[in-house]
Structures are given as C-alpha cells and as structure tokens.
Scaffold this motif. Sequence first.
Motif, mmCIF file in Angstrom:
data_model
loop_
_atom_site.group_PDB
_atom_site.id
_atom_site.type_symbol
_atom_site.label_atom_id
_atom_site.label_comp_id
_atom_site.label_asym_id
_atom_site.label_seq_id
_atom_site.Cartn_x
_atom_site.Cartn_y
_atom_site.Cartn_z
ATOM 1 N N SER B 15 37.833 31.830 44.078
ATOM 2 C CA SER B 15 37.300 31.685 42.728
ATOM 3 C C SER B 15 38.440 31.865 41.756
ATOM 4 O O SER B 15 39.288 32.733 41.945
ATOM 5 C CB SER B 15 36.213 32.745 42.453
ATOM 6 N N ARG B 16 38.473 31.031 40.720
ATOM 7 C CA ARG B 16 39.550 31.176 39.750
ATOM 8 C C ARG B 16 39.432 32.466 38.967
ATOM 9 O O ARG B 16 40.420 33.028 38.529
ATOM 10 C CB ARG B 16 39.545 30.008 38.771
ATOM 11 N N THR B 17 38.198 32.924 38.751
ATOM 12 C CA THR B 17 38.030 34.084 37.880
ATOM 13 C C THR B 17 37.490 35.316 38.590
ATOM 14 O O THR B 17 37.687 36.424 38.118
ATOM 15 C CB THR B 17 37.066 33.732 36.728
ATOM 16 N N ALA B 18 36.813 35.145 39.728
ATOM 17 C CA ALA B 18 36.178 36.297 40.383
ATOM 18 C C ALA B 18 37.009 36.875 41.516
ATOM 19 O O ALA B 18 36.660 37.938 42.042
ATOM 20 C CB ALA B 18 34.793 35.921 40.902
ATOM 21 N N PHE B 19 38.056 36.187 41.937
ATOM 22 C CA PHE B 19 38.930 36.707 42.993
ATOM 23 C C PHE B 19 39.991 37.551 42.321
ATOM 24 O O PHE B 19 40.832 37.034 41.600
ATOM 25 C CB PHE B 19 39.557 35.540 43.768
ATOM 26 N N PRO B 20 39.963 38.880 42.529
ATOM 27 C CA PRO B 20 40.905 39.740 41.805
ATOM 28 C C PRO B 20 42.350 39.357 42.092
ATOM 29 O O PRO B 20 42.716 39.099 43.244
ATOM 30 C CB PRO B 20 40.587 41.142 42.344
#
Lengths: 116, 242
Positions: B15-20
């Motif tokens: 995920s572009r935004t949810a994968f830390p």
Amino acid sequence: MADQVEYKHPDANLVISADFTNKLPSDSGLKAMGTTATHSTISVSDSAGTLSTGATEISVTGVTATNSMVMTITAVNGLDGQDYLIQSQARGNTSTAPAVKLIEVRVRENLGIGAM
Amino acid sequence: MNLGDVKDIVREHFSRTAFPTVMLDFALAEGRRIVESHANFWWMRDEKDFSLTIGTGSYGITTSGTGNLNLPNFKDARAFHWAQPSGVRFEPTELGTITKEEADLLYDSDDEGNPELVLVENDDLIIYPANPDKAYDCRFYIFNWTDNPADNLSTDALISHFPMALAYAALVWGYEQQLKDFNGASYWRVLLQGPPGRLGGEIAKLKRANFKRDTQEKISLVPLLGSTIRANRRLDNMQIYR
C-alpha cells in the motif's frame, strides 16, 4: 508510522492540515509558530535524515491560530523521487503541552497521486 | 534506478499509504541480506590496512578499540598480505588453509616472526607465529555485508544494475512478515532465486555477473623468486638468452 502520507508534484505547492484536536484534548487553540520551547515548531528532513538548503529542496512553513487546533503547513518544491518527513510539533495554548504529528511527503513527478 | 525507485516498486505491492515506511526500510535491509547471503559479490569487496602489535597474535575483527580491526560488517576473508614495517613490498600469507586446532600443534605459543599463517576463528583474526617480533604492516582483504544507501536518490552496484533482485527479496520478507502470506512470498522467492532445488531468477544473473568479474580480477599468488620461479615467457624466447 507517519500520521499522514501525502504525494506531491515537485512543481506544485501542497497545503496540509494537521489537526491536533485528538492529541491536545484539553486545548482550544495552538501556540503561534516560532523557534523557542513556548512556540509551535516545524522541521523537515529527507530520507537520509538530513536536509540541505538547496533551492530545489522542499521548504515548509506552518501557520497556527490561537482559536484553532489545526496547523496549516505549506510544502514547496522538493526533489523528484525524494521522501521528506515533516515533524510538526504543536503546543496547546492552554496546557502548553507538546504534541507531534509526523507527515510524510513523497515528491513524485510521474507517479499517480491517487493512493492505493 | 535509485533506492527511491525500488521503494516505490515494493510499496505498490502493499500500500502506498498504509505500509509503514519503517517496515519498508526493514524489508529492504533484510532483502539486501537475503541477496548477499547467496554469495560474496563484487560490491562487497573491501580491504583493511593495519599494523601488528609486537607480541600479539589475536585481533578482534568486528570489535573496535586498540588492537582490533573495527570491521563490524565483516562477512568473509579473501586474502592476507604482510610487509616489513613501513615497507613497500607485500608478500602473501596462507589464509584459512588449516584449522586452528591444527595450527596450534604446528606452532609453539612463543614462536616469533613474520606472519606465515592467518586464520579467522569466530570473530578473531589469529596470526601464526603468535608472537610477532615487529609491527608488520598487514593488508586484510575481505567481503563486507553492505547496507542500502540512506538517501532515496542514491544508488549502488546492486540497485543500479540488479534492482529487481533487491525488490524481490524485500517482497519475500514483506509478504512473510507483514502479510503472513507464505504462498505469495514463495512466488517472489521463485522470481528471486528460481524454483526450489534449482538456480534461477535474479540470483542466477548476479552469480553469472560475479563469476565473470571474478575470473578477470582473481589474484594468482605464485612465488616469483628463487627456484620456484614461474616462467611466463615462451620457451622459444627464453632460449634466445642461452
């Protein structure tokens, strides 16, 4: 993990709203931006943990209002392909307690802006 | 490609935004370890110059401080040369040809002299004879574990020429650790190193490139003095001088 992730084109300005309501529940507004321990502050670093002062590097400014819990941040420029981490530290106007929001800004010229 | 491009490739599969980003950095760091664990590649080469301490035959490789080599990323040894103090001509030394148990039987504990045999025992470099009589200059040729560049816009040999090896290895780690998807991890592992029991994928390409480079750079440690001189001239030409 960052509180917010934003994508930005290097030629566009990006306006970010960092809401500190949940982080400073006993306050109704934020201290003004400044550089001392009694102000709200903002800093930015790149993926290597540093930031040069070159003209094409990202620059950020923050704005707060004493009757608003929102810090408005404007990010300008930035190198294509670079990831920047904005550390916005707001202080409540009543509690003077500090709260931090980490905002990751990824500058991309060709990658689609829409999040997956 | 640079590091930031590899990051974007790996992010697209989570995920572009949810994968830390912290987990992404772990995935890339472990991905590099997975690649480098398959072989000693050319970008891992390094060397360390140091001087022996008179009377000291053991030196910590990974530890710092006086009398140690301070090589925390040491992976493997390649060669070892020594020279007289402030000398200009290095001479080769046997490296790892026998075990320490055997070497301890060959040398007395108070034998003196220049390095004849060098062993790597755990994280220590052991010199024989164990009692150097001079501060001999030494050059230790090694392979190091390497790290990804810190900056998104930086690159290195692995990332610029074989970026998908790093991406696939990071995806293997990420699918196992982040998604707990072992079947998915197997898919990326096949792309990285080929089907189980066979060599393929990006690792095979890396090993082929490594082999080509190694055969051109291999050091031939052949004595060139005395009766053991190796003649590199054609016999016809040598007979001119008889």
